[in-house]
Design a protein around this motif. Sequence first.
Motif, short mmCIF file in Angstrom:
data_model
loop_
_atom_site.label_atom_id
_atom_site.label_comp_id
_atom_site.label_asym_id
_atom_site.label_seq_id
_atom_site.Cartn_x
_atom_site.Cartn_y
_atom_site.Cartn_z
N ALA A 282 11.98 -27.90 30.11
CA ALA A 282 13.40 -27.92 30.50
C ALA A 282 13.63 -27.06 31.73
N GLN A 283 12.96 -25.93 31.81
CA GLN A 283 13.09 -25.06 32.98
C GLN A 283 12.59 -25.76 34.23
N ASP A 284 11.46 -26.47 34.13
CA ASP A 284 10.93 -27.21 35.28
C ASP A 284 11.90 -28.30 35.72
N ARG A 285 12.43 -29.04 34.74
CA ARG A 285 13.39 -30.09 35.08
C ARG A 285 14.64 -29.51 35.71
N LEU A 286 15.11 -28.38 35.18
CA LEU A 286 16.30 -27.75 35.72
C LEU A 286 16.06 -27.28 37.15
N THR A 287 14.89 -26.73 37.42
CA THR A 287 14.56 -26.30 38.77
C THR A 287 14.57 -27.49 39.73
N GLU A 288 13.99 -28.60 39.28
CA GLU A 288 13.96 -29.81 40.11
C GLU A 288 15.37 -30.33 40.37
N ILE A 289 16.20 -30.33 39.35
CA ILE A 289 17.57 -30.81 39.51
C ILE A 289 18.36 -29.89 40.42
N GLU A 290 18.16 -28.58 40.28
CA GLU A 290 18.88 -27.64 41.15
C GLU A 290 18.47 -27.82 42.61
N SER A 291 17.19 -28.07 42.86
CA SER A 291 16.77 -28.30 44.25
C SER A 291 17.39 -29.59 44.80
N ARG A 292 17.46 -30.60 43.96
CA ARG A 292 18.08 -31.86 44.38
C ARG A 292 19.57 -31.66 44.66
N VAL A 293 20.22 -30.86 43.82
CA VAL A 293 21.65 -30.58 44.04
C VAL A 293 21.84 -29.83 45.35
N ARG A 294 20.93 -28.88 45.64
CA ARG A 294 21.03 -28.15 46.91
C ARG A 294 20.89 -29.10 48.10
N GLU A 295 19.95 -30.05 47.99
CA GLU A 295 19.78 -31.03 49.07
C GLU A 295 21.05 -31.85 49.26
N LEU A 296 21.60 -32.31 48.15
CA LEU A 296 22.82 -33.12 48.25
C LEU A 296 23.99 -32.28 48.76
N GLN A 297 24.03 -31.01 48.38
CA GLN A 297 25.09 -30.13 48.87
C GLN A 297 24.99 -29.95 50.38
N GLU A 298 23.76 -29.83 50.89
CA GLU A 298 23.58 -29.72 52.33
C GLU A 298 24.06 -30.99 53.03
N GLN A 299 23.82 -32.13 52.41
CA GLN A 299 24.30 -33.38 53.00
C GLN A 299 25.82 -33.43 52.98
N LEU A 300 26.41 -32.94 51.89
CA LEU A 300 27.86 -32.95 51.81
C LEU A 300 28.49 -31.95 52.79
N ASP A 301 27.79 -30.87 53.08
CA ASP A 301 28.32 -29.89 54.02
C ASP A 301 28.34 -30.43 55.44
N SER A 302 27.49 -31.40 55.74
CA SER A 302 27.42 -31.93 57.10
C SER A 302 28.13 -33.28 57.20
N VAL A 303 29.31 -33.39 56.61
CA VAL A 303 30.06 -34.64 56.66
C VAL A 303 30.68 -34.89 58.02
N ASP A 304 30.63 -33.91 58.91
CA ASP A 304 31.18 -34.12 60.26
C ASP A 304 30.40 -35.19 61.01
N ASP A 305 29.17 -35.46 60.57
CA ASP A 305 28.35 -36.46 61.24
C ASP A 305 28.64 -37.88 60.76
N LEU A 306 29.49 -38.02 59.77
CA LEU A 306 29.78 -39.36 59.26
C LEU A 306 30.53 -40.17 60.31
N ALA A 307 30.16 -41.43 60.43
CA ALA A 307 30.79 -42.29 61.43
C ALA A 307 32.25 -42.55 61.09
N VAL A 308 32.61 -42.48 59.84
CA VAL A 308 33.98 -42.74 59.43
C VAL A 308 34.93 -41.70 60.02
#
Length: 107
Positions: free
Chosen positions: A42-68
């Motif tokens: 469970a700890q390994d899965r949680l670590t993996e999920i947290e890293s994925r969330v961080r990646e998605l958070q970085e993408q959400l932080d850079s919404v200024d690049d969205l064409a919309v």
Amino acid sequence: MQWWQWVLLWAALALLGTAYVGWRLWRLWPPLKALGREAADAQDRLTEIESRVRELQEQLDSVDDLAVLRSPTELRAEYETLRSRRRAEREARRRARRPAWTDHVEW
């Protein structure tokens, strides 16, 4: 009852109590090991999920690049620039592949 009988009785009770607690702990050991393995997984899965969330958070932080959210004229100019650059690169590749004797021919 004599005093040594009381001592013997209490010693037997202590020995039986210790044996009972030991037996219960012995039976509890395999489930505790399984629980430890499950917690590690469970700890390994949680670590993996947290890293994925961080990646998605970085993408959400850079919404200024969205064409919309950008200006259509700015996007059109960028598209035209990119298109002309790709066209020029393609023409350069074609020119590099042509044989030398065709240099005088207008394509």
